[in-house]
Each structure stands twice: as C-alpha cells, then as structure tokens.
Scaffold this motif. Structure first.
Motif, PDB file in Angstrom:
ATOM      1  N   ALA A   1       0.833  -1.205   0.000  1.00  0.00           N
ATOM      2  CA  ALA A   1       0.000   0.000   0.000  1.00  0.00           C
ATOM      3  C   ALA A   1       0.864   1.249   0.000  1.00  0.00           C
ATOM      4  O   ALA A   1       0.593   2.211  -0.740  1.00  0.00           O
ATOM      5  N   ALA A   2       1.902   1.265   0.826  1.00  0.00           N
ATOM      6  CA  ALA A   2       2.771   2.440   0.914  1.00  0.00           C
ATOM      7  C   ALA A   2       3.460   2.721  -0.416  1.00  0.00           C
ATOM      8  O   ALA A   2       3.517   3.874  -0.876  1.00  0.00           O
ATOM      9  N   ILE A   3       3.983   1.691  -1.046  1.00  0.00           N
ATOM     10  CA  ILE A   3       4.674   1.879  -2.324  1.00  0.00           C
ATOM     11  C   ILE A   3       3.712   2.382  -3.388  1.00  0.00           C
ATOM     12  O   ILE A   3       4.037   3.295  -4.164  1.00  0.00           O
ATOM     13  N   LEU A   4       2.519   1.826  -3.437  1.00  0.00           N
ATOM     14  CA  LEU A   4       1.553   2.243  -4.456  1.00  0.00           C
ATOM     15  C   LEU A   4       1.036   3.653  -4.201  1.00  0.00           C
ATOM     16  O   LEU A   4       0.783   4.414  -5.145  1.00  0.00           O
ATOM     17  N   LEU A   5       0.882   4.042  -2.953  1.00  0.00           N
ATOM     18  CA  LEU A   5       0.500   5.416  -2.635  1.00  0.00           C
ATOM     19  C   LEU A   5       1.602   6.384  -3.055  1.00  0.00           C
ATOM     20  O   LEU A   5       1.332   7.469  -3.583  1.00  0.00           O
ATOM     21  N   ALA A   6       2.851   5.987  -2.820  1.00  0.00           N
ATOM     22  CA  ALA A   6       3.980   6.831  -3.236  1.00  0.00           C
ATOM     23  C   ALA A   6       4.023   6.959  -4.749  1.00  0.00           C
ATOM     24  O   ALA A   6       4.303   8.044  -5.286  1.00  0.00           O
TER      25      ALA A   6
ATOM     26  N   VAL B   1      -6.972 -17.807  -8.460  1.00  0.00           N
ATOM     27  CA  VAL B   1      -5.673 -17.176  -8.682  1.00  0.00           C
ATOM     28  C   VAL B   1      -5.163 -16.701  -7.329  1.00  0.00           C
ATOM     29  O   VAL B   1      -5.912 -16.072  -6.570  1.00  0.00           O
ATOM     30  N   GLU B   2      -3.916 -16.994  -7.007  1.00  0.00           N
ATOM     31  CA  GLU B   2      -3.379 -16.601  -5.711  1.00  0.00           C
ATOM     32  C   GLU B   2      -3.215 -15.085  -5.634  1.00  0.00           C
ATOM     33  O   GLU B   2      -2.705 -14.447  -6.553  1.00  0.00           O
ATOM     34  N   GLY B   3      -3.647 -14.499  -4.522  1.00  0.00           N
ATOM     35  CA  GLY B   3      -3.501 -13.067  -4.313  1.00  0.00           C
ATOM     36  C   GLY B   3      -2.249 -12.747  -3.522  1.00  0.00           C
ATOM     37  O   GLY B   3      -1.659 -13.601  -2.862  1.00  0.00           O
ATOM     38  N   SER B   4      -1.846 -11.483  -3.581  1.00  0.00           N
ATOM     39  CA  SER B   4      -0.647 -11.034  -2.877  1.00  0.00           C
ATOM     40  C   SER B   4      -0.928  -9.701  -2.189  1.00  0.00           C
ATOM     41  O   SER B   4      -2.002  -9.110  -2.338  1.00  0.00           O
ATOM     42  N   GLY B   5       0.068  -9.215  -1.470  1.00  0.00           N
ATOM     43  CA  GLY B   5      -0.049  -7.912  -0.845  1.00  0.00           C
ATOM     44  C   GLY B   5      -0.308  -6.802  -1.852  1.00  0.00           C
ATOM     45  O   GLY B   5      -0.951  -5.801  -1.530  1.00  0.00           O
ATOM     46  N   TRP B   6       0.175  -6.976  -3.066  1.00  0.00           N
ATOM     47  CA  TRP B   6      -0.039  -5.958  -4.096  1.00  0.00           C
ATOM     48  C   TRP B   6      -1.520  -5.805  -4.431  1.00  0.00           C
ATOM     49  O   TRP B   6      -1.986  -4.692  -4.712  1.00  0.00           O
ATOM     50  N   ASP B   7      -2.270  -6.898  -4.403  1.00  0.00           N
ATOM     51  CA  ASP B   7      -3.705  -6.822  -4.675  1.00  0.00           C
ATOM     52  C   ASP B   7      -4.421  -6.003  -3.603  1.00  0.00           C
ATOM     53  O   ASP B   7      -5.302  -5.194  -3.904  1.00  0.00           O
ATOM     54  N   VAL B   8      -4.039  -6.222  -2.371  1.00  0.00           N
ATOM     55  CA  VAL B   8      -4.622  -5.466  -1.263  1.00  0.00           C
ATOM     56  C   VAL B   8      -4.190  -4.001  -1.348  1.00  0.00           C
ATOM     57  O   VAL B   8      -4.996  -3.082  -1.205  1.00  0.00           O
ATOM     58  N   GLY B   9      -2.899  -3.789  -1.611  1.00  0.00           N
ATOM     59  CA  GLY B   9      -2.378  -2.425  -1.712  1.00  0.00           C
ATOM     60  C   GLY B   9      -3.041  -1.619  -2.803  1.00  0.00           C
ATOM     61  O   GLY B   9      -3.277  -0.413  -2.648  1.00  0.00           O
ATOM     62  N   ALA B  10      -3.370  -2.268  -3.908  1.00  0.00           N
ATOM     63  CA  ALA B  10      -4.033  -1.568  -5.016  1.00  0.00           C
ATOM     64  C   ALA B  10      -5.412  -1.069  -4.605  1.00  0.00           C
ATOM     65  O   ALA B  10      -5.826   0.045  -4.954  1.00  0.00           O
ATOM     66  N   ALA B  11      -6.142  -1.885  -3.833  1.00  0.00           N
ATOM     67  CA  ALA B  11      -7.462  -1.464  -3.353  1.00  0.00           C
ATOM     68  C   ALA B  11      -7.326  -0.296  -2.380  1.00  0.00           C
ATOM     69  O   ALA B  11      -8.125   0.651  -2.407  1.00  0.00           O
ATOM     70  N   VAL B  12      -6.328  -0.352  -1.526  1.00  0.00           N
ATOM     71  CA  VAL B  12      -6.092   0.728  -0.570  1.00  0.00           C
ATOM     72  C   VAL B  12      -5.782   2.028  -1.308  1.00  0.00           C
ATOM     73  O   VAL B  12      -6.349   3.091  -0.987  1.00  0.00           O
ATOM     74  N   ALA B  13      -4.889   1.967  -2.282  1.00  0.00           N
ATOM     75  CA  ALA B  13      -4.510   3.167  -3.026  1.00  0.00           C
ATOM     76  C   ALA B  13      -5.728   3.768  -3.738  1.00  0.00           C
ATOM     77  O   ALA B  13      -5.889   4.988  -3.783  1.00  0.00           O
ATOM     78  N   PHE B  14      -6.581   2.925  -4.273  1.00  0.00           N
ATOM     79  CA  PHE B  14      -7.801   3.400  -4.924  1.00  0.00           C
ATOM     80  C   PHE B  14      -8.689   4.137  -3.941  1.00  0.00           C
ATOM     81  O   PHE B  14      -9.196   5.235  -4.217  1.00  0.00           O
TER      82      PHE B  14
END
Length: 267
Positions: A32-37, A225-238
């Motif tokens: 989430a932090a990386i995607l927000l940045a 399909v296996e999910g990762s932290g990136w999937d969660v982070g993308a929703a947070v950034a949105f």
C-alpha cells in the motif's frame, strides 16, 4: 471530470504496519505504501520494527518517492499522536490514514481462549485503529478532508474460522468503519474498509505453510488465482485517491470472489 483522479501529488499518507517481514513478496502495508507513493503521496511509514519500515522507505526512495519512518506501537495513545505529528511536522498536513496493523491473536473458542490474550488481540486489531483515527481526524479536518482505510478480513464477513478472536475483531473493524464514515462525513473524511481474502504474504509464510495447503487456498475462490499484498495495496490506493471520492462506509472484499459464493462449483 474534476475531482476524479488517482493523482495524490501533494498529499500526505500514514500507513501503519508499513514494514514487511523477510520472505517472498510483500506485506499489505508495504505494498500500500509503495503504491501510494507511486500515485504521488508522501508517506509516513509506521512500524514497531524499524528495520522493516526502513526497507519500505528505501524501496520508495529508489523509485523517487519521499517517505519517513516512525517506530511506534499503535496500541499506545502517545505513539499514535507521535505518528500523526511526524506527518504534520514534516509536511504540514495529513490526507490519508491506512490502519493496517493486525494480528491473528489467540486460538480457541469462547470456552478455550485465554481472556488476557483475548483482550490483547482486541487492543491490537480494533482499539489501535480508533487511537490512530483519534489523532488523525483533527489533522485531516485541518487539511480540508481526507480518507481512512481500515484493513479488515473476509473472516469478519462470514463464519467458519477455527478461532473466535480473529473473526470477532475483524467483524468489529467492519462496523467500526461504517460508524466512523457517518461520524466524520461532515469533515469531508471518507472511511472505508478493505477485507483481504487468503493472500500469500511474508506473514503467512512465517507461520509455515505446505505447498499443498497453499494450493488449497488458491482454489478456494472463483478466480482460483493466488492473491498477494499488491492486490490489497491496489485497493487501498484506490480508496485513498480521488477515484473513490463517492465511496464511504464501503466494505470491499479483495478475495478473488471467495465471499461471493456459498460453495465452489463442481468440475
């Protein structure tokens, strides 16, 4: 249309639990932090383990982003106040808060669970989010509004979990989100909840998981399909961005459709 934008340039966000333990992939907070940045926000990276937060900061800096780290325990009011003060002291504002800290907590049913461990689990999973909001809301109000994203779990949406504490605490996060959305709408602060499914993160790996169990988890959804932290982070950034400006009090499962069905179709 004006106001509909993923751009977070000039915005400041706090992510709690922003580090990620060593392992394959990244945790929800780091992603989430990386995607927000990447969307332009400046980040306050709060974590109880300073080296984990520092690695997130390094990754953000490597991409040209700006972030600072704060070591703190979000179950302590004074640490929560210090985390918010780090944002306003450095950049003069706060626009987003991601309440990401959570633990599995004690195992056991009501008959089996240790009461002291139960109380600690609720403190970490629920009370910490209230404490962070307590100090973040005034700073967001001063900035003209903002967004809070609480990290829940699909375990808080349905039964079937072997322990009582985890689904109880995550269910509390779900309804706390709805209540906070009503309380803070007048201040133009949106409050939403992301409920991850069985994503594969370094925290999951650290608990030990066989290849067979990992495969069973992958198949317990519509997409398989296996999910990762990136999937969660993308929703947070949105949910932190202007793209979600008309969303508040929303409970968003990020689970490959696992909560959309009663049982997987055969064949």
């Amino acid at each position: 249309m004006q106001g509909i934008s993923a751009d977070l340039k000039g915005k400041v966000a706090i992510v709690t639990g922003a580090g990620s333990r060593p392992g394959e992939g990244v945790g929800n907070g780091r992603a989430a932090a990386i995607l927000l940045a990447r969307a332009g926000a400046k980040l306050v990276l709060a974590d109880a383990v300073p080296e984990w937060a520092e690695e997130t900061r390094r990754m953000i800096a490597e991409e040209g982003g700006e972030a600072l780290t704060v070591t703190g325990d979000v179950t302590k009011p004074e640490d929560c106040a210090a985390i918010v003060a780090a944002a306003t002291g450095r950049w003069g504002r706060l626009d987003a808060l991601v309440n990401n800290v959570g633990i599995s907590g004690p195992k056991g049913t009501a008959e089996e669970v240790d009461p002291e461990e139960w109380a600690h689990g609720l403190l970490v999973n629920v009370t910490s989010m209230m404490l962070m909001a307590k100090y973040a809301v005034p700073a967001m109000r001063a900035a003209g509004g903002g967004a809070i994203v609480n990290i829940g779990s699909v375990a808080g949406l349905k039964g079937g979990h072997p322990s009582l504490l985890y689904p109880t605490s995550k269910g509390a996060v779900v309804n706390m989100t709805r209540a906070m959305a009503v309380h803070h709408a007048k201040d133009r602060i949106r409050v939403n909840c992301v409920c991850p499914g069985m994503v594969y993160t370094p925290m999951v790996q650290a608990k030990g998981m066989s290849a067979e169990e990992r495969e069973r988890r992958r198949r317990r959804s519509i997409l398989q399909v296996e999910g990762s932290g990136w999937d969660v982070g993308a929703a947070v950034a949105f949910l932190c961005s202007g793209n979600s400006r008309w969303m508040t009090g929303a409970i968003v499962p990020v689970d490959a459709g696992a909560t959309a069905i009663a049982a997987l179709p055969s064949g």
